[in-house]
Design a protein around this motif. Structure first.
Motif, short mmCIF file in Angstrom:
data_model
loop_
_atom_site.label_atom_id
_atom_site.label_comp_id
_atom_site.label_asym_id
_atom_site.label_seq_id
_atom_site.Cartn_x
_atom_site.Cartn_y
_atom_site.Cartn_z
N ILE A 32 0.85 -1.19 0.00
CA ILE A 32 0.00 0.00 0.00
C ILE A 32 0.89 1.24 0.00
CG2 ILE A 32 -1.83 1.25 1.20
CD1 ILE A 32 -2.46 -1.45 2.64
N LEU A 33 0.70 2.09 -0.99
CA LEU A 33 1.44 3.34 -1.09
C LEU A 33 0.48 4.47 -0.74
CD1 LEU A 33 3.38 2.68 -4.42
CD2 LEU A 33 4.15 2.27 -2.07
N GLN A 34 0.63 5.00 0.46
CA GLN A 34 -0.34 5.96 0.99
C GLN A 34 0.15 7.40 0.83
OE1 GLN A 34 -1.15 6.27 5.39
NE2 GLN A 34 -3.17 5.58 4.75
N HIS A 35 -0.72 8.22 0.25
CA HIS A 35 -0.40 9.64 0.17
C HIS A 35 -0.41 10.23 1.58
CE1 HIS A 35 -0.81 13.92 -0.75
NE2 HIS A 35 -0.26 13.63 -1.91
N PRO A 36 0.53 11.12 1.91
CA PRO A 36 0.62 11.66 3.27
C PRO A 36 -0.66 12.32 3.77
CG PRO A 36 2.60 12.21 2.03
CD PRO A 36 1.64 11.60 1.05
N SER A 37 -1.49 12.83 2.88
CA SER A 37 -2.72 13.50 3.30
C SER A 37 -3.71 12.55 3.96
CB SER A 37 -3.38 14.19 2.10
OG SER A 37 -3.80 13.24 1.14
N GLU A 38 -3.52 11.24 3.76
CA GLU A 38 -4.45 10.26 4.31
C GLU A 38 -4.07 9.80 5.73
OE1 GLU A 38 -7.35 8.80 2.79
OE2 GLU A 38 -7.02 10.60 1.59
N VAL A 39 -2.84 10.06 6.14
CA VAL A 39 -2.32 9.47 7.39
C VAL A 39 -3.17 9.84 8.59
CG1 VAL A 39 -0.37 9.35 8.96
CG2 VAL A 39 0.02 9.35 6.49
N ASN A 40 -3.49 11.12 8.73
CA ASN A 40 -4.21 11.59 9.91
C ASN A 40 -5.69 11.76 9.66
OD1 ASN A 40 -1.89 11.77 11.64
ND2 ASN A 40 -1.29 13.62 10.52
N HIS A 41 -6.16 11.23 8.53
CA HIS A 41 -7.59 11.30 8.24
C HIS A 41 -8.35 10.40 9.21
CE1 HIS A 41 -11.39 11.27 6.11
NE2 HIS A 41 -10.93 12.23 5.32
N ALA A 42 -9.48 10.90 9.69
CA ALA A 42 -10.26 10.12 10.67
C ALA A 42 -10.70 8.78 10.11
CB ALA A 42 -11.48 10.93 11.11
N LEU A 43 -10.85 8.69 8.79
CA LEU A 43 -11.31 7.46 8.16
C LEU A 43 -10.19 6.85 7.33
CD1 LEU A 43 -14.85 8.72 7.11
CD2 LEU A 43 -14.22 7.46 9.16
N ASN A 44 -9.08 6.59 7.98
CA ASN A 44 -7.90 6.01 7.33
C ASN A 44 -8.04 4.49 7.31
OD1 ASN A 44 -5.36 5.04 6.62
ND2 ASN A 44 -4.25 6.24 8.13
N THR A 45 -8.56 3.95 6.21
CA THR A 45 -8.85 2.51 6.16
C THR A 45 -7.66 1.67 5.73
OG1 THR A 45 -9.62 2.35 3.85
CG2 THR A 45 -11.21 3.13 5.50
N ALA A 46 -6.71 2.27 5.04
CA ALA A 46 -5.56 1.49 4.55
C ALA A 46 -4.76 0.92 5.70
CB ALA A 46 -4.67 2.37 3.68
N ARG A 47 -4.69 1.65 6.80
CA ARG A 47 -3.93 1.18 7.96
C ARG A 47 -4.51 -0.11 8.51
NH1 ARG A 47 0.12 3.29 10.56
NH2 ARG A 47 0.62 2.60 12.67
N PHE A 48 -5.84 -0.24 8.49
CA PHE A 48 -6.46 -1.47 8.96
C PHE A 48 -6.04 -2.66 8.12
CE2 PHE A 48 -10.13 1.38 10.44
CZ PHE A 48 -9.59 1.51 11.71
N ALA A 49 -5.97 -2.45 6.80
CA ALA A 49 -5.56 -3.54 5.91
C ALA A 49 -4.12 -3.94 6.19
CB ALA A 49 -5.73 -3.11 4.46
N ALA A 50 -3.24 -2.94 6.36
CA ALA A 50 -1.83 -3.23 6.59
C ALA A 50 -1.61 -3.94 7.93
CB ALA A 50 -1.03 -1.94 6.55
N LEU A 51 -2.38 -3.55 8.94
CA LEU A 51 -2.23 -4.18 10.26
C LEU A 51 -2.84 -5.58 10.29
CD1 LEU A 51 -3.09 -1.15 12.60
CD2 LEU A 51 -0.83 -2.20 12.26
N GLY A 52 -3.89 -5.79 9.51
CA GLY A 52 -4.61 -7.06 9.57
C GLY A 52 -4.06 -8.14 8.68
N LEU A 53 -3.16 -7.78 7.75
CA LEU A 53 -2.58 -8.76 6.83
C LEU A 53 -1.11 -8.98 7.17
CD1 LEU A 53 -4.07 -7.52 3.45
CD2 LEU A 53 -4.57 -9.71 4.56
N ILE A 54 -0.73 -10.22 7.38
CA ILE A 54 0.66 -10.54 7.69
C ILE A 54 1.56 -10.22 6.51
CG2 ILE A 54 2.23 -12.44 8.25
CD1 ILE A 54 -0.17 -13.76 9.71
N ASN A 55 1.08 -10.52 5.30
CA ASN A 55 1.88 -10.35 4.10
C ASN A 55 1.55 -9.01 3.42
OD1 ASN A 55 3.77 -11.01 2.16
ND2 ASN A 55 2.44 -12.41 1.05
N ALA A 56 1.65 -7.93 4.18
CA ALA A 56 1.33 -6.60 3.65
C ALA A 56 2.34 -5.59 4.17
CB ALA A 56 -0.08 -6.19 4.03
N GLN A 57 2.50 -4.52 3.42
CA GLN A 57 3.41 -3.45 3.80
C GLN A 57 2.77 -2.12 3.45
OE1 GLN A 57 7.22 -3.61 1.83
NE2 GLN A 57 8.14 -2.02 3.10
#
Length: 205
Positions: A32-57
């Motif tokens: 997942i290549l996240q634009h910096p504007s999304e990091v502190n967004h209240a609805l940052n869903t990409a982080r959930f995917a990265a944390l929930g998948l062992i084979n993800a970065q």
């Protein structure tokens, strides 16, 4: 005074969602290549995917100087999950998953405008073969207006991609913190505000 954040899910500690985040393994690797504007967004869903998948970065930035290294993962074939006229449906790879290397699925995270900017600033991404979800199910993202049919949040797109590539394995558990986040936001704003600003209005007869 700012609220204390959970260092893992970045939610306020009083609303931490870590207990809902699974640990799922996958044959597919997700970058997942996240634009910096999304990091502190209240609805940052990409982080959930990265944390929930062992084979993800998850990588955050606009220009990725080590992108070539990130894309050259031994034993994987890199594909960009992004629309294009010549993009192949992921179902093609699902049908041949035992005949070649698994996918390194590269997922830009941001608004459509910011995602396109990531591609523009990182030419190596534009050289990747593109893949799409042939028929995306409707989004559950009830707090953002979808820009068009088939538009999904990042975690939803990743879940649907993995469901396609690795059936019959289920990745629905990745959506648990996402659903809790949405429900919490709706509860905080109140039903009246949600219905007025976000709920789909039924056509009048």
């Amino acid at each position: 005074m700012s609220r204390i954040q959970c260092a893992r899910c970045l939610r306020p500690e009083s609303h931490c969602l870590c207990a809902l985040i699974p640990q799922l393994d996958s044959r597919t690797r997700v970058l997942i290549l996240q634009h910096p504007s999304e990091v502190n967004h209240a609805l940052n869903t990409a982080r959930f995917a990265a944390l929930g998948l062992i084979n993800a970065q998850l990588r955050i930035g606009e220009v990725f100087d080590d992108l070539g290294e990130l894309l050259r993962q031994p034993g994987y074939q890199a594909r960009l999950l992004f629309p294009a006229d010549d993009a192949q449906p992921l179902s093609v790879y699902a049908a041949t998953k035992h005949e070649g290397d698994p996918l390194l699925l590269v997922v830009p995270d941001g608004t459509w405008k910011k995602a396109r900017k990531l591609l523009h600033l990182n030419p190596a991404l534009t050289l990747l073969p593109r893949v799409t979800l042939a028929q995306a199910t409707p989004t559950r993202y009830r707090l953002r207006k979808a820009p068009g049919p088939g538009a999904l949040s990042t975690v939803e797109a990743i879940v649907q991609a993995l469901q396609t590539l690795e059936a019959p394995q289920s990745f629905e558990a990745l959506l648990r913190p996402f659903e809790a986040l949405i429900n919490g936001q709706i509860a905080a704003m109140g039903d009246e505000t949600y219905l007025r600003n976000h709920a789909v209005q039924s056509p009048t007869s």
